[in-house]
Write a protein that holds these residues in place. Sequence first.
Motif, PDB file in Angstrom:
ATOM      1  N   THR A  85       0.833  -1.197   0.000  1.00  0.00           N
ATOM      2  CA  THR A  85       0.000   0.000   0.000  1.00  0.00           C
ATOM      3  C   THR A  85       0.874   1.256   0.000  1.00  0.00           C
ATOM      4  N   LEU A  86       0.240   2.403  -0.201  1.00  0.00           N
ATOM      5  CA  LEU A  86       0.923   3.646  -0.560  1.00  0.00           C
ATOM      6  C   LEU A  86       2.177   3.981   0.260  1.00  0.00           C
ATOM      7  N   SER A  87       2.065   4.056   1.580  1.00  0.00           N
ATOM      8  CA  SER A  87       3.231   4.462   2.379  1.00  0.00           C
ATOM      9  C   SER A  87       4.404   3.523   2.163  1.00  0.00           C
ATOM     10  N   CYS A  88       4.105   2.245   2.134  1.00  0.00           N
ATOM     11  CA  CYS A  88       5.178   1.265   1.948  1.00  0.00           C
ATOM     12  C   CYS A  88       5.706   1.297   0.517  1.00  0.00           C
ATOM     13  N   GLU A  89       4.802   1.491  -0.429  1.00  0.00           N
ATOM     14  CA  GLU A  89       5.253   1.545  -1.817  1.00  0.00           C
ATOM     15  C   GLU A  89       6.170   2.750  -2.028  1.00  0.00           C
ATOM     16  N   LEU A  90       5.788   3.881  -1.463  1.00  0.00           N
ATOM     17  CA  LEU A  90       6.627   5.080  -1.587  1.00  0.00           C
ATOM     18  C   LEU A  90       7.955   4.925  -0.864  1.00  0.00           C
ATOM     19  N   SER A  91       8.003   4.013   0.097  1.00  0.00           N
ATOM     20  CA  SER A  91       9.232   3.793   0.871  1.00  0.00           C
ATOM     21  C   SER A  91      10.059   2.630   0.340  1.00  0.00           C
ATOM     22  N   GLY A  92       9.650   2.053  -0.781  1.00  0.00           N
ATOM     23  CA  GLY A  92      10.517   1.052  -1.417  1.00  0.00           C
ATOM     24  C   GLY A  92      10.059  -0.388  -1.318  1.00  0.00           C
ATOM     25  N   SER A  93       8.778  -0.633  -1.081  1.00  0.00           N
ATOM     26  CA  SER A  93       8.330  -2.026  -0.932  1.00  0.00           C
ATOM     27  C   SER A  93       8.506  -2.856  -2.203  1.00  0.00           C
ATOM     28  N   GLU A  94       8.457  -2.215  -3.359  1.00  0.00           N
ATOM     29  CA  GLU A  94       8.631  -2.961  -4.610  1.00  0.00           C
ATOM     30  C   GLU A  94      10.045  -3.550  -4.680  1.00  0.00           C
ATOM     31  N   ALA A  95      11.039  -2.758  -4.275  1.00  0.00           N
ATOM     32  CA  ALA A  95      12.417  -3.272  -4.268  1.00  0.00           C
ATOM     33  C   ALA A  95      12.583  -4.362  -3.217  1.00  0.00           C
ATOM     34  N   ILE A  96      11.876  -4.220  -2.103  1.00  0.00           N
ATOM     35  CA  ILE A  96      11.923  -5.246  -1.054  1.00  0.00           C
ATOM     36  C   ILE A  96      11.339  -6.548  -1.599  1.00  0.00           C
ATOM     37  N   LYS A  97      10.191  -6.440  -2.249  1.00  0.00           N
ATOM     38  CA  LYS A  97       9.542  -7.644  -2.800  1.00  0.00           C
ATOM     39  C   LYS A  97      10.464  -8.314  -3.826  1.00  0.00           C
ATOM     40  N   LYS A  98      11.054  -7.509  -4.705  1.00  0.00           N
ATOM     41  CA  LYS A  98      11.948  -8.055  -5.728  1.00  0.00           C
ATOM     42  C   LYS A  98      13.124  -8.780  -5.068  1.00  0.00           C
ATOM     43  N   HIS A  99      13.695  -8.178  -4.038  1.00  0.00           N
ATOM     44  CA  HIS A  99      14.815  -8.798  -3.330  1.00  0.00           C
ATOM     45  C   HIS A  99      14.390 -10.125  -2.702  1.00  0.00           C
ATOM     46  N   LEU A 100      13.211 -10.120  -2.084  1.00  0.00           N
ATOM     47  CA  LEU A 100      12.715 -11.353  -1.456  1.00  0.00           C
ATOM     48  C   LEU A 100      12.513 -12.453  -2.490  1.00  0.00           C
ATOM     49  N   LEU A 101      11.897 -12.100  -3.610  1.00  0.00           N
ATOM     50  CA  LEU A 101      11.628 -13.113  -4.640  1.00  0.00           C
ATOM     51  C   LEU A 101      12.922 -13.669  -5.221  1.00  0.00           C
ATOM     52  N   GLU A 102      13.907 -12.813  -5.386  1.00  0.00           N
ATOM     53  CA  GLU A 102      15.170 -13.253  -5.974  1.00  0.00           C
ATOM     54  C   GLU A 102      16.046 -14.049  -5.005  1.00  0.00           C
ATOM     55  N   ASN A 103      15.920 -13.776  -3.704  1.00  0.00           N
ATOM     56  CA  ASN A 103      16.853 -14.356  -2.741  1.00  0.00           C
ATOM     57  C   ASN A 103      16.251 -15.301  -1.699  1.00  0.00           C
ATOM     58  N   HIS A 104      14.942 -15.263  -1.494  1.00  0.00           N
ATOM     59  CA  HIS A 104      14.382 -16.053  -0.394  1.00  0.00           C
ATOM     60  C   HIS A 104      13.148 -16.862  -0.763  1.00  0.00           C
ATOM     61  N   SER A 105      12.756 -16.849  -2.020  1.00  0.00           N
ATOM     62  CA  SER A 105      11.510 -17.544  -2.374  1.00  0.00           C
ATOM     63  C   SER A 105      11.658 -19.058  -2.364  1.00  0.00           C
ATOM     64  N   ASP A 106      12.885 -19.561  -2.288  1.00  0.00           N
ATOM     65  CA  ASP A 106      13.037 -21.013  -2.198  1.00  0.00           C
ATOM     66  C   ASP A 106      12.675 -21.540  -0.817  1.00  0.00           C
ATOM     67  N   THR A 107      12.851 -20.706   0.206  1.00  0.00           N
ATOM     68  CA  THR A 107      12.560 -21.160   1.564  1.00  0.00           C
ATOM     69  C   THR A 107      11.378 -20.446   2.207  1.00  0.00           C
ATOM     70  N   TYR A 108      10.948 -19.338   1.634  1.00  0.00           N
ATOM     71  CA  TYR A 108       9.814 -18.598   2.201  1.00  0.00           C
ATOM     72  C   TYR A 108       8.788 -18.341   1.105  1.00  0.00           C
ATOM     73  N   GLU A 109       7.523 -18.312   1.520  1.00  0.00           N
ATOM     74  CA  GLU A 109       6.483 -17.880   0.599  1.00  0.00           C
ATOM     75  C   GLU A 109       6.360 -16.362   0.749  1.00  0.00           C
ATOM     76  N   ILE A 110       6.491 -15.653  -0.353  1.00  0.00           N
ATOM     77  CA  ILE A 110       6.438 -14.199  -0.343  1.00  0.00           C
ATOM     78  C   ILE A 110       5.034 -13.779  -0.769  1.00  0.00           C
ATOM     79  N   VAL A 111       4.367 -13.029   0.083  1.00  0.00           N
ATOM     80  CA  VAL A 111       2.980 -12.649  -0.178  1.00  0.00           C
ATOM     81  C   VAL A 111       2.835 -11.137  -0.069  1.00  0.00           C
TER      82      VAL A 111
END
Length: 147
Positions: A85-111
């Motif tokens: 949502t807005l506050s998090c998106e403006l603070s970089g949540s998209e980059a966080i999600k991308k990092h999680l998917l690239e580095n941790h999706s094998d052991t964690y479900e990213i939602v």
Amino acid sequence: MSFSFNDENSLKIEHLAKRYPHKKALLLPLLWLAQKQEGFISDEAMTRISEISQMPFMHIYSVATFYTMFKLQKKSKRVVEVCRTLSCELSGSEAIKKHLLENHSDTYEIVEVECMGACGGAPMCTLEGKYIENVTPQMLDEVLNAN
Ligand code: FES
């Protein structure tokens, strides 16, 4: 198979019931307790919640499916939620999600989820329901690799 709340949660429900004007108001706490007890909210748990709260099963189901924090299926991986949502998106949540998917999706479900009500700590994530505020990719690496 039927569902019953364990003794600890039954005591909590008894205590909570005294705080609310009617049993319908117990719905969200009952869903939380069921999820905490089993890791998700089964049909059997919703049936039991329907009995306790004296509301139709479909009402319980509609509430449980409306909120993203309630899980209706058991997860095989541990869950990391990323607020989009807005506050998090403006603070970089998209980059966080991308990092999680690239580095941790094998052991964690990213939602991706909607606002978790902690916008002051944006960008926000949760790990198994525990809030992690002002997250950075490095912080997530430390937390997720340690768990
Ligand atoms: S916008 Fe992310 S917690 Fe509110």
